[in-house]
Design a protein around this motif. Sequence first.
Motif, mmCIF file in Angstrom:
data_model
loop_
_atom_site.group_PDB
_atom_site.id
_atom_site.type_symbol
_atom_site.label_atom_id
_atom_site.label_comp_id
_atom_site.label_asym_id
_atom_site.label_seq_id
_atom_site.Cartn_x
_atom_site.Cartn_y
_atom_site.Cartn_z
ATOM 1 N N LYS A 184 7.719 3.562 3.570
ATOM 2 C CA LYS A 184 6.465 3.437 2.814
ATOM 3 C C LYS A 184 5.222 3.594 3.695
ATOM 4 N N THR A 185 5.190 2.816 4.771
ATOM 5 C CA THR A 185 3.992 2.849 5.615
ATOM 6 C C THR A 185 3.830 4.216 6.281
ATOM 7 N N THR A 186 4.951 4.797 6.679
ATOM 8 C CA THR A 186 4.914 6.125 7.305
ATOM 9 C C THR A 186 4.362 7.157 6.309
ATOM 10 N N THR A 240 -1.236 -3.814 1.077
ATOM 11 C CA THR A 240 -0.913 -5.018 0.309
ATOM 12 C C THR A 240 0.316 -5.734 0.871
ATOM 13 N N ASP A 241 0.782 -5.265 2.036
ATOM 14 C CA ASP A 241 1.938 -5.884 2.673
ATOM 15 C C ASP A 241 1.475 -6.973 3.629
ATOM 16 N N ARG A 242 2.110 -8.159 3.502
ATOM 17 C CA ARG A 242 1.741 -9.276 4.398
ATOM 18 C C ARG A 242 1.987 -8.945 5.863
ATOM 19 N N GLN A 275 1.227 -6.288 7.253
ATOM 20 C CA GLN A 275 0.011 -5.588 7.693
ATOM 21 C C GLN A 275 0.276 -4.437 8.671
ATOM 22 N N SER A 276 1.345 -3.700 8.449
ATOM 23 C CA SER A 276 1.664 -2.590 9.359
ATOM 24 C C SER A 276 0.602 -1.488 9.278
ATOM 25 N N ALA A 277 0.153 -1.174 8.072
ATOM 26 C CA ALA A 277 -0.852 -0.110 7.927
ATOM 27 C C ALA A 277 -2.178 -0.544 8.555
ATOM 28 N N VAL A 308 -2.213 3.125 -1.543
ATOM 29 C CA VAL A 308 -1.772 1.730 -1.482
ATOM 30 C C VAL A 308 -0.401 1.641 -0.818
ATOM 31 N N ASP A 309 -0.345 0.930 0.305
ATOM 32 C CA ASP A 309 0.930 0.684 0.976
ATOM 33 C C ASP A 309 1.427 -0.681 0.497
ATOM 34 N N SER A 310 2.665 -0.736 0.023
ATOM 35 C CA SER A 310 3.123 -1.984 -0.584
ATOM 36 C C SER A 310 4.277 -2.614 0.205
HETATM 37 MG MG MG Z 1 5.662 -0.937 5.549
#
Ligand code: MG
Length: 224
Positions: free
Chosen positions: A33-35, A56-58, A60-62, A95-97
């Motif tokens: 997803k983040t990629t 929106t991921d806790r 916070q990779s993005a 949006v990255d989830s």
């Molecule tokens: Mg991710």
Amino acid sequence: MNRQLMTEFKSFQRRLKTMRRVLVANTKGGSGKTTLATNLACYLARLGHKVVLEDTDRQQSATSWLSRRPESALTLFNAEALSKSALQKADWVIVDSPGGIKDKKISDAVTEADLVLVPIAPSAFDIGAADDFLALLSEEKAIRKQKTFVGLIGMRVTPRTKSAERLAEYMAETEFEVLSMLRASQIYVTAAEEGLSIFELGQQLKEIDIAQWNPVTDWVLQNS
Ligand SMILES: [Mg+2]
Ligand SMILES: Nc1ncnc2c1ncn2[C@@H]1O[C@H](COP(=O)(O)OP(=O)(O)O)[C@@H](O)[C@H]1O
């Protein structure tokens, strides 16, 4: 151009401009997803569009990827840092989830989105998890009413392997559109480490990666 005309022209331009929201989602962690979100954001920014990443991921990779970006990199905005009105002026919100996103949250996020991109990695575990997620998506009103479109992307795929073949077969059997298979390559990993997308790697960006991304970006641009 006189002042009055210029004001009218600007307001006309503003009305034409509509923000598009792309949700990158799959309940399976590590599916890419983040990629996918970060690379798509950069592709669109390279076209000169104003692109916002909403993390929106806790985990916070993005967001941490954004903080690693060198000054020379393409401009991207973090939704966190923008006011609501500034956000509205964006061309794209990507949006990255998170992995373990709950049903109610998925439903809200899908309803808000114009497009949903689902990356799926080639393994029995990933396909199993994706199958549950796609079943959930197919129940969503916005998707059934074709207000939100879904595109599937094979992620981290090694071509000509049995698992790539199985993933392709699985995706083709779903009701959703299959956009592309992105190959497993270190360029995604090293680019991410440097806070970059593969589109900012210059010579290291290969024809094969451009060819694999084209159907994804064409679909995103055409369905918006
Ligand atoms: Mg991710
Ligand atoms: N096409 C690819 N080739 C090689 N590695 C990849 C590729 N896509 C993702 N990865 C790697 O796989 C891992 C999981 O990807 P990530 O985008 O963080 O997934 P998610 O956000 O769904 O948890 C990361 O280490 C990432 O660098």
